[in-house]
Enzyme design. Structure first.
Site, PDB file in Angstrom:
ATOM      1  N   GLY A  81     100.860-129.175 -76.526  1.00  0.00           N
ATOM      2  CA  GLY A  81     100.188-129.434 -77.639  1.00  0.00           C
ATOM      3  C   GLY A  81      99.262-128.196 -78.760  1.00  0.00           C
ATOM      4  NE  ARG A 145     104.291-131.612 -76.308  1.00  0.00           N
ATOM      5  CZ  ARG A 145     103.542-131.488 -76.252  1.00  0.00           C
ATOM      6  NH1 ARG A 145     102.625-131.407 -74.883  1.00  0.00           N
ATOM      7  NH2 ARG A 145     102.013-132.059 -76.945  1.00  0.00           N
ATOM      8  CG  ASP A 176     102.143-133.289 -67.387  1.00  0.00           C
ATOM      9  OD1 ASP A 176     102.913-133.759 -66.182  1.00  0.00           O
ATOM     10  OD2 ASP A 176     103.037-133.754 -68.541  1.00  0.00           O
ATOM     11  CE  LYS A 202      96.781-127.637 -74.185  1.00  0.00           C
ATOM     12  NZ  LYS A 202      98.524-128.323 -74.664  1.00  0.00           N
ATOM     13  CB  THR A 203      95.239-131.519 -73.575  1.00  0.00           C
ATOM     14  OG1 THR A 203      95.154-132.334 -74.019  1.00  0.00           O
ATOM     15  CG2 THR A 203      93.469-132.273 -72.189  1.00  0.00           C
ATOM     16  CG  ASP A 205      95.686-135.866 -75.275  1.00  0.00           C
ATOM     17  OD1 ASP A 205      94.875-135.905 -76.814  1.00  0.00           O
ATOM     18  OD2 ASP A 205      97.009-135.438 -74.758  1.00  0.00           O
TER      19      ASP A 205
HETATM   20  P1  FBP Z   1      98.795-131.168 -74.537  1.00  0.00           P
HETATM   21  O1  FBP Z   1      98.376-132.797 -74.122  1.00  0.00           O
HETATM   22  O2  FBP Z   1     100.378-130.831 -74.674  1.00  0.00           O
HETATM   23  O3  FBP Z   1      97.284-131.081 -75.421  1.00  0.00           O
HETATM   24  O4  FBP Z   1      98.920-132.798 -76.437  1.00  0.00           O
HETATM   25  C1  FBP Z   1      98.408-133.274 -76.676  1.00  0.00           C
HETATM   26  C2  FBP Z   1      98.947-134.166 -78.136  1.00  0.00           C
HETATM   27  O5  FBP Z   1      98.246-133.192 -79.184  1.00  0.00           O
HETATM   28  C3  FBP Z   1      98.581-135.251 -77.925  1.00  0.00           C
HETATM   29  O6  FBP Z   1      97.459-135.701 -77.518  1.00  0.00           O
HETATM   30  C4  FBP Z   1      99.951-136.100 -78.431  1.00  0.00           C
HETATM   31  O7  FBP Z   1     100.065-137.500 -78.164  1.00  0.00           O
HETATM   32  C5  FBP Z   1     101.329-134.902 -78.368  1.00  0.00           C
HETATM   33  O8  FBP Z   1     100.264-133.889 -77.613  1.00  0.00           O
HETATM   34  C6  FBP Z   1     101.932-134.625 -79.841  1.00  0.00           C
HETATM   35  O9  FBP Z   1     102.517-133.734 -79.096  1.00  0.00           O
HETATM   36  P2  FBP Z   1     103.502-133.391 -80.210  1.00  0.00           P
HETATM   37  O10 FBP Z   1     103.040-131.795 -80.813  1.00  0.00           O
HETATM   38  O11 FBP Z   1     104.796-132.396 -79.103  1.00  0.00           O
HETATM   39  O12 FBP Z   1     104.106-133.918 -80.995  1.00  0.00           O
END
Ligand code: FBP
Length: 551
Positions: A81, A145, A176, A202-203, A205
């Site tokens: 993400g 992803r 991951d 990175k994230t 979250d």
């Molecule tokens: P990452 O863990 O890859 O940084 O993604 C975070 C996130 O924004 C989460 O908060 C959310 O659940 C998910 O990605 C949403 O995924 P997508 O971008 O595939 O809609």
């Protein structure tokens, strides 16, 4: 291309580096500490990472360095993400490489890890870089992803890296993706290749952290963006005095985003999934918390409020968790068969054979929309995609029913009008705050230093983040040290341990000390928009989570 005035001004922003990285490269020396053990499962991890387990923590200090002038070819991947600051990680890496040797080249793999597997890349030039400095988004090379996990994908990655004559690959990603980085590093060594692999944390979250990774980048900007929006909604709620706003916030399993936003905005209620799990709170108990506040506020004439809901909450309510785990395991094993079934009813019928009776009953009795969302495809790591489950709507619908009962009993006399919101994508590509702009640039520059030092299977680490940037500490943490063994797709695999909200940590305790008061008394705080130019106390403050955790 037309650009905004702010964007033009941000191009010119010079990110702040730790003092040690401002030195001439020849004066930045690598210091290696003791060899580091993993947090748990050391025996198993040694078997998985035969060549890359047990490396020491690395720190850069002032001193002599003769490794930095080599011509290097480096590939970079943005994985998962979007998170504010990704472009600056690449800018820091690019500037470091070019400072070391003007002939060094940076290959940007397109669309995430699949770019490496499929040999799709763009060579990043100074001109390109200058259009992306201090901007949000991952659009410079895109993200994806795809998980590098099959023998063919590992072999294809090595083939691409060899064909391009790469010295190293930098993977910018979450837990991951950094797990992948570590497996790739091990694969390269095992196959006799000197190509190095370096990760970057990175994230949005905020769940990729430990003693050496104080925060993942993007969290700072994302929570500040959501807090601005929540503050605006609070002000609206307090002006109109007629709606309860249920706001779901991204963050996957971890509630760091919701907790930080609560500390920044003082909502009436904020659920913390980790607490719900520890106290084994049922869905009914969660609803009790909401109705209790709604009734008390109605009694004082306040038929409005704001409730924050971490997007992973649903996974932490014990009966829901059991259901989701059983679904994940079933779909891990029978995913292909399951994907061929179109109708919801037939999917239920199929699942009846593989999940427990209790889970099956729960699934059947959920609002159909929510049940269908629980059966959507898993992400490439086998996890349910919590961002696609309308938990806020589930809570609104059950709360409405409960309040109707309380009304009949004469306990509740108020009005309950609601709005559901989901904040996630609004914050992931915001222009990075000064903190994220500085932190990301430093992480990228440090990644270059780790490559120049010949290290592999490390994650770039910049610490001491509550101090001014010049006092930050730059170095690297061995990826294998951050691993443990977890069940994925029905089998045990090495993965980086997710950092969830700690219930004995200062951020949660600070929240607990205030929440009963906030539930009933309107105590909203309005943080306003991120400020990029102005006094440091307005523009450069780290998150409350970071400050509370580190002081
Ligand atoms: P990452 O863990 O890859 O940084 O993604 C975070 C996130 O924004 C989460 O908060 C959310 O659940 C998910 O990605 C949403 O995924 P997508 O971008 O595939 O809609």
């Amino acid at each position: 291309m037309e650009i905004s005035h702010l964007q033009r001004a941000r191009y010119a922003y010079k990110p702040k580096l730790p003092a040690v990285l401002r030195e001439e490269l020849e004066n930045i020396a690598l210091k290696l500490g003791e060899s580091a053990e993993a947090v748990s499962d050391q025996g198993n991890l040694k078997l998985f990472f035969r060549n890359t387990y047990g490396k020491p923590i690395a720190v850069f200090e002032k001193g002599k360095n003769s490794d930095v002038g080599k011509k290097l070819n480096v590939g970079v991947i943005l994985s998962g993400g979007q998170a504010p600051g990704g472009h600056n990680v690449i800018a820091g890496l690019f500037d470091g490489l070019k400072k070391g040797n003007a002939e060094s080249r940076l290959f940007g793999f397109l669309g995430g890890p699949s770019g490496l597997i499929e040999n799709k890349y763009a060579i990043l030039t100074a001109e390109t870089m200058d259009q992306y400095r201090n901007t949000g988004g991952f659009d410079i090379i895109g993200s994806g992803r795809t998980k590098i996990e099959t023998p063919d994908q590992f072999a294809a990655s090595l083939k691409t890296a060899k064909e391009l004559g790469l010295n190293a690959v930098v993977i910018i990603g979450g837990d991951d993706s950094n797990t992948n980085a570590s497996l790739l590093a091990e694969y390269f060594v095992e196959n006799g290749s000197p190509i190095q692999v370096i990760g970057c944390p990175k994230t949005i979250d905020g769940d990729l952290k430990n003693e050496y990774i104080e925060t993942s980048f993007g969290f700072d900007t994302a929570v500040k963006t959501y807090s601005e929006l929540i503050g605006n909604i609070e002000r609206d709620a307090n002006s109109a005095k007629k709606y309860w706003h249920f706001i779901k916030l991204m963050g996957r399993s971890a509630s760091h985003i919701a907790l930080e936003c609560a500390l920044q905005t003082h909502p009436n209620i904020c659920f913390i999934s980790e607490e719900v799990q520890t106290k084994q709170m049922s869905l009914s108990q969660v609803i009790d918390i909401i109705t209790d506040a709604v009734v008390k506020r109605a009694n004082q004439g306040d038929n409005f409020g704001v409730i924050l809901i971490p997007e992973g909450l649903i996974e932490f309510i014990p009966e829901m968790r059991k259901l989701i785990e059983e679904l994940n395991d079933t779909m891990g094993v029978y995913g292909r068969e399951f994907a061929k079934i179109d109708s919801f009813i037939e999917r239920l019928y199929f699942l009846d054979r593989y999940i427990s009776e209790a889970s099956y009953d729960l699934l059947k009795n959920l609002p159909t929309q929510i049940a269908e969302q629980l059966l959507l495809d898993r992400d490439p790591h086998g996890n349910v995609q919590v961002s696609r489950i309308d938990t806020e709507k589930l809570l609104i619908s059950i709360t409405e029913k409960r309040l109707a009962e309380l009304k009949e009993q004469g306990v509740y006399k108020g009005k309950f009008s609601t709005y559901g919101h989901f904040f996630g994508y609004e914050g992931r590509c915001a222009a990075p705050s000064n903190f994220d702009a500085d932190y990301c640039y430093s992480l990228g520059f440090t990644a270059f230093m780790l490559i120049a030092a010949g290290l592999t299977s490390y994650i770039s680490s910049v610490r001491n983040l509550t101090a001014p940037a010049e006092q930050w500490i730059a170095g690297g943490v061995p990826l294998a040290m951050m691993m443990n063994m977890e069940q994925r797709h029905g089998i045990k695999k090495p993965v980086i341990k997710k950092a969830l909200v700690e219930l004995d940590g200062a951020p949660f305790k600070t929240f607990v000390a205030k929440r009963e008061h906030w539930a009933v008394n309107t105590s909203y705080l309005f943080p306003g928009a991120i400020q990029y130019f102005g006094p440091p106390e307005v523009c450069d403050q780290p998150t409350k989570t970071l400050i509370l955790e580190r002081t």
